[in-house]
Design a protein around this motif. Structure first.
Motif, PDB file in Angstrom:
ATOM      1  N   UNK A 311      -9.276   3.630  -0.864  1.00 44.93           N
ATOM      2  CA  UNK A 311     -10.102   3.137  -0.162  1.00 44.93           C
ATOM      3  C   UNK A 311      -9.210   1.908   0.896  1.00 44.93           C
ATOM      4  N   UNK A 312      -9.575   2.029   2.125  1.00 45.49           N
ATOM      5  CA  UNK A 312      -8.817   1.133   2.838  1.00 45.49           C
ATOM      6  C   UNK A 312      -7.112   1.149   3.061  1.00 45.49           C
ATOM      7  N   UNK A 313      -6.624   1.933   2.353  1.00 40.36           N
ATOM      8  CA  UNK A 313      -5.137   2.028   2.409  1.00 40.36           C
ATOM      9  C   UNK A 313      -4.541   3.523   2.740  1.00 40.36           C
ATOM     10  N   UNK A 314      -4.445   3.766   4.162  1.00 38.57           N
ATOM     11  CA  UNK A 314      -4.188   4.931   4.503  1.00 38.57           C
ATOM     12  C   UNK A 314      -4.971   6.020   4.121  1.00 38.57           C
ATOM     13  N   UNK A 315      -6.178   5.595   3.956  1.00 42.48           N
ATOM     14  CA  UNK A 315      -7.414   6.435   3.356  1.00 42.48           C
ATOM     15  C   UNK A 315      -7.979   7.677   4.547  1.00 42.48           C
ATOM     16  N   UNK A 316      -7.696   9.045   4.107  1.00 40.11           N
ATOM     17  CA  UNK A 316      -8.228   9.971   4.737  1.00 40.11           C
ATOM     18  C   UNK A 316      -9.516   9.964   4.741  1.00 40.11           C
ATOM     19  N   UNK A 317     -10.480   9.896   5.983  1.00 38.51           N
ATOM     20  CA  UNK A 317     -11.851   9.857   6.041  1.00 38.51           C
ATOM     21  C   UNK A 317     -12.487  11.185   6.274  1.00 38.51           C
ATOM     22  N   UNK A 329      -7.171  -0.255   6.863  1.00 40.99           N
ATOM     23  CA  UNK A 329      -7.690  -1.436   7.200  1.00 40.99           C
ATOM     24  C   UNK A 329      -7.107  -2.501   6.314  1.00 40.99           C
ATOM     25  N   UNK A 330      -6.494  -2.275   5.131  1.00 45.86           N
ATOM     26  CA  UNK A 330      -5.575  -3.152   4.303  1.00 45.86           C
ATOM     27  C   UNK A 330      -4.362  -3.362   4.852  1.00 45.86           C
ATOM     28  N   UNK A 331      -4.095  -2.658   6.140  1.00 45.66           N
ATOM     29  CA  UNK A 331      -2.713  -3.133   6.858  1.00 45.66           C
ATOM     30  C   UNK A 331      -2.911  -4.321   7.656  1.00 45.66           C
ATOM     31  N   UNK A 332      -2.694  -5.676   6.752  1.00 46.52           N
ATOM     32  CA  UNK A 332      -2.994  -6.940   7.410  1.00 46.52           C
ATOM     33  C   UNK A 332      -1.575  -7.347   8.037  1.00 46.52           C
ATOM     34  N   UNK A 333      -0.530  -6.868   7.998  1.00 44.51           N
ATOM     35  CA  UNK A 333       0.780  -7.293   8.575  1.00 44.51           C
ATOM     36  C   UNK A 333       1.466  -6.017   9.335  1.00 44.51           C
ATOM     37  N   UNK A 334       2.614  -6.366   9.807  1.00 47.52           N
ATOM     38  CA  UNK A 334       3.293  -5.246  10.527  1.00 47.52           C
ATOM     39  C   UNK A 334       3.991  -4.277   9.785  1.00 47.52           C
ATOM     40  N   UNK A 335       4.538  -4.715   8.573  1.00 43.24           N
ATOM     41  CA  UNK A 335       5.054  -3.872   7.719  1.00 43.24           C
ATOM     42  C   UNK A 335       4.240  -2.716   7.189  1.00 43.24           C
ATOM     43  N   UNK A 336       2.946  -3.136   6.797  1.00 47.82           N
ATOM     44  CA  UNK A 336       2.041  -1.815   6.451  1.00 47.82           C
ATOM     45  C   UNK A 336       1.670  -1.222   7.583  1.00 47.82           C
ATOM     46  N   UNK A 340       2.387   2.902   8.074  1.00 48.57           N
ATOM     47  CA  UNK A 340       1.149   4.037   8.372  1.00 48.57           C
ATOM     48  C   UNK A 340       1.486   4.699   9.485  1.00 48.57           C
ATOM     49  N   UNK A 341       2.159   4.280  10.531  1.00 50.59           N
ATOM     50  CA  UNK A 341       2.580   5.032  11.700  1.00 50.59           C
ATOM     51  C   UNK A 341       3.761   6.011  11.369  1.00 50.59           C
ATOM     52  N   UNK A 342       4.503   5.647  10.424  1.00 50.23           N
ATOM     53  CA  UNK A 342       5.782   6.728   9.860  1.00 50.23           C
ATOM     54  C   UNK A 342       5.230   7.803   9.231  1.00 50.23           C
ATOM     55  N   UNK A 343       3.931   7.855   8.758  1.00 54.02           N
ATOM     56  CA  UNK A 343       3.539   8.919   8.050  1.00 54.02           C
ATOM     57  C   UNK A 343       3.001   9.940   8.748  1.00 54.02           C
ATOM     58  N   UNK A 344       2.905   9.774  10.037  1.00 53.80           N
ATOM     59  CA  UNK A 344       2.372  10.830  11.183  1.00 53.80           C
ATOM     60  C   UNK A 344       3.420  11.365  12.173  1.00 53.80           C
ATOM     61  N   UNK A 345       3.475  12.709  12.185  1.00 55.28           N
ATOM     62  CA  UNK A 345       4.307  13.289  13.474  1.00 55.28           C
ATOM     63  C   UNK A 345       3.545  13.547  14.522  1.00 55.28           C
ATOM     64  N   UNK A 346       2.360  13.880  14.498  1.00 55.78           N
ATOM     65  CA  UNK A 346       1.237  14.338  15.444  1.00 55.78           C
ATOM     66  C   UNK A 346       0.845  13.037  16.347  1.00 55.78           C
ATOM     67  N   UNK A 347       0.524  13.481  17.494  1.00 54.10           N
ATOM     68  CA  UNK A 347      -0.171  12.249  18.463  1.00 54.10           C
ATOM     69  C   UNK A 347      -1.144  11.573  17.816  1.00 54.10           C
ATOM     70  N   UNK A 348      -0.998  10.239  17.666  1.00 53.80           N
ATOM     71  CA  UNK A 348      -1.893   9.104  17.397  1.00 53.80           C
ATOM     72  C   UNK A 348      -2.410   8.150  18.111  1.00 53.80           C
ATOM     73  N   UNK A 349      -3.624   8.029  17.829  1.00 50.85           N
ATOM     74  CA  UNK A 349      -4.134   6.944  18.767  1.00 50.85           C
ATOM     75  C   UNK A 349      -4.392   5.942  17.568  1.00 50.85           C
ATOM     76  N   UNK A 350      -3.910   4.493  17.901  1.00 53.13           N
ATOM     77  CA  UNK A 350      -4.016   3.365  17.106  1.00 53.13           C
ATOM     78  C   UNK A 350      -4.998   2.501  17.143  1.00 53.13           C
TER      79      UNK A 350
END
Length: 449
Positions: A311-317, A329-336, A340-350
């Motif tokens: 939960x809260x760590x790149x959790x599929x809802x 939501x656990x992504x409290x810094x840029x590294x996280x 997360x962004x690197x996990x997806x190839x499809x169009x993303x709304x951030x």
């Protein structure tokens, strides 16, 4: 109440209450120790203070006077209290040992311990190991930095049960005899330097996880992390590497089709539900540790074929009208957020934003190539808007909070889009915790149905 093993100190100071301090004080009192408790933020009227006094503890609240050290033989310190606290500084000057609650828990455990640490991925890996062992019918309990006090878990632990512990650098800095049967060292990035002061201090704290191991123990480590490969050269335990980049004869590795432990095909990559390259590392580490503790391939496959994240760590809802929603939501810094962004190839709304700690966000720029739109909130929304303009993102909107951000993101989304909450900021400008922020995201997604 279990008896403490090999704890020769008669007069103990528990510095800082919270859950771990309270649990430590109760165990020490039950074992006939003279206990003094000191907590700056507690009051005499607090229920836990009254309870500990009734059990026989001396409780001092409202500050940290140096006098709390009088007659003290050892300190059990709350992990969050820094080592430059005046009481700790003076204790070290007097050669009074300082430990954390993990060391007390270790004195209560008779069975094997699996300890997991790293800068990122601890909770996911800890959860995976626990579930892999459970699905393999292996007796196991989980505790530590995951939210369950290790002492409390140790109290009810049967001799044949394994204890899986998520361990922070704060906890590990305060150990002496703690020795896990299996240690897992995931990765080391520059972090918590406000606490540890230097990267070397931080690395040393992390590496304490294998300090007391012997040749009878195992150290599962990231063979792709240069800091770690350098550090483990000094380890006495049997080394079990994992790697996403190379084939290993004595560890966990991956090719284009399968995940392996040594030469054994454990699971097809197509069967794994959890997304993200960083999670492949977590999966490899978990497989290695779980296999060493008796997990079966069948049990591992049962977990990885359904496990979609902590939960809260790149959790599929959910997927709603073809839109995929992920809570990071656990992504409290840029590294996280990069991961997360690197996990997806499809169009993303951030969906991003939060507490302004003075950071610029330019390190995110190379990771925005798949981001088609941004919905921003919190103190950093203008900074992130500037970043979006630099990346050439045409659709950028502001929202008052996460719930409003979900509605706006859904309104501008198309089928097959990913709608990702990965704030890259702490939550404290609007929410008490990242969990509260993530729960609002989940609730808002469910309201869309």
């Amino acid at each position: 109440m279990k008896k403490l093993n090999d704890f020769p100190f008669a007069h103990v100071l528990v510095l800082g209450l919270a859950k771990s301090g309270t649990a430590a004080a109760k165990v020490l009192l039950a074992n006939g120790k003279k206990v003094r408790v000191n907590d700056r933020n507690a009051t005499k009227e607090d229920e836990v203070v009254i309870q500990l006094q009734e059990l026989g503890a001396e409780v001092i609240v409202g500050g940290h006077p140096i006098e709390v050290l009088d007659e003290i033989e050892i300190i059990v310190k709350n992990p969050g209290i820094p080592y430059d606290n005046p009481v700790i500084v003076e204790a070290e000057r007097r050669n009074i040992p300082v430990i954390t609650e993990i060391e007390i828990a270790y004195s209560l455990v008779e069975g094997p311990i699996i300890g997991i640490t790293g800068s990122n991925g601890k909770t996911t890996t800890t959860t995976l190991i626990t579930e892999m062992l459970e699905k393999s019918q292996q007796p196991v309990k989980v505790a530590g930095n995951i939210g369950i006090v290790a002492i409390d878990a140790a109290q009810s632990l049967e001799k044949e049960e394994s204890l899986v512990l998520e361990l922070s650098s704060f906890q590990l800095q305060g150990i002496d005899k703690f020795r896990p049967k299996i240690a897992v060292l995931l990765n080391i990035f520059e972090a918590h330097l406000d606490y540890h002061k230097t990267l070397d201090n931080y690395v040393q704290a992390k590496c304490n996880i294998f300090k007391q191991q012997t040749s009878d123990d195992y150290l599962v480590y990231n063979a792709d992390d240069n800091i770690i490969t350098d550090a483990v050269r000094h380890a006495k335990a049997a080394l079990i590497p994992f790697s996403t980049k190379k084939k290993l004869e004595n560890g966990a590795w991956i090719d284009e089709e399968y995940i392996y432990f040594k030469d054994d095909k454990v699971i097809s990559r197509d069967e794994v539900v959890l997304v993200g390259e960083h999670n492949i590392e977590n999966i490899l580490a978990a497989i290695a540790a779980a296999k060493l503790d008796g997990a079966t391939n069948e049990g591992i496959r049962k977990v990885l074929s359904i496990f979609s994240g902590v939960k809260h760590r790149l959790q599929y809802i959910d997927t709603i009208n073809g839109r995929l929603f992920y809570n990071d939501s656990k992504a409290t810094n840029m590294l996280a957020t990069q991961k997360a962004l690197s996990a997806f190839m499809q169009p993303t709304i951030l969906l991003a934003g939060g507490l302004d700690r003075g950071n610029e966000f330019t390190d995110l720029l190379p990771y925005l190539s798949n981001v088609k739109a941004m919905v921003l909130f919190g103190q950093t929304k203008e900074k992130l808007e500037d970043l979006g303009h630099q990346a050439g993102i045409k659709t950028i909107e502001f929202a008052g909070n996460v719930e409003e951000a979900v509605k706006k993101a859904y309104a501008i989304s198309n089928v097959d889009d990913v709608i990702l909450l990965s704030p890259s900021c702490a939550s404290w400008d609007q929410y008490r915790t990242f969990e509260e922020r993530g729960d609002m995201f989940i609730q808002a997604v469910h309201k869309l149905v």
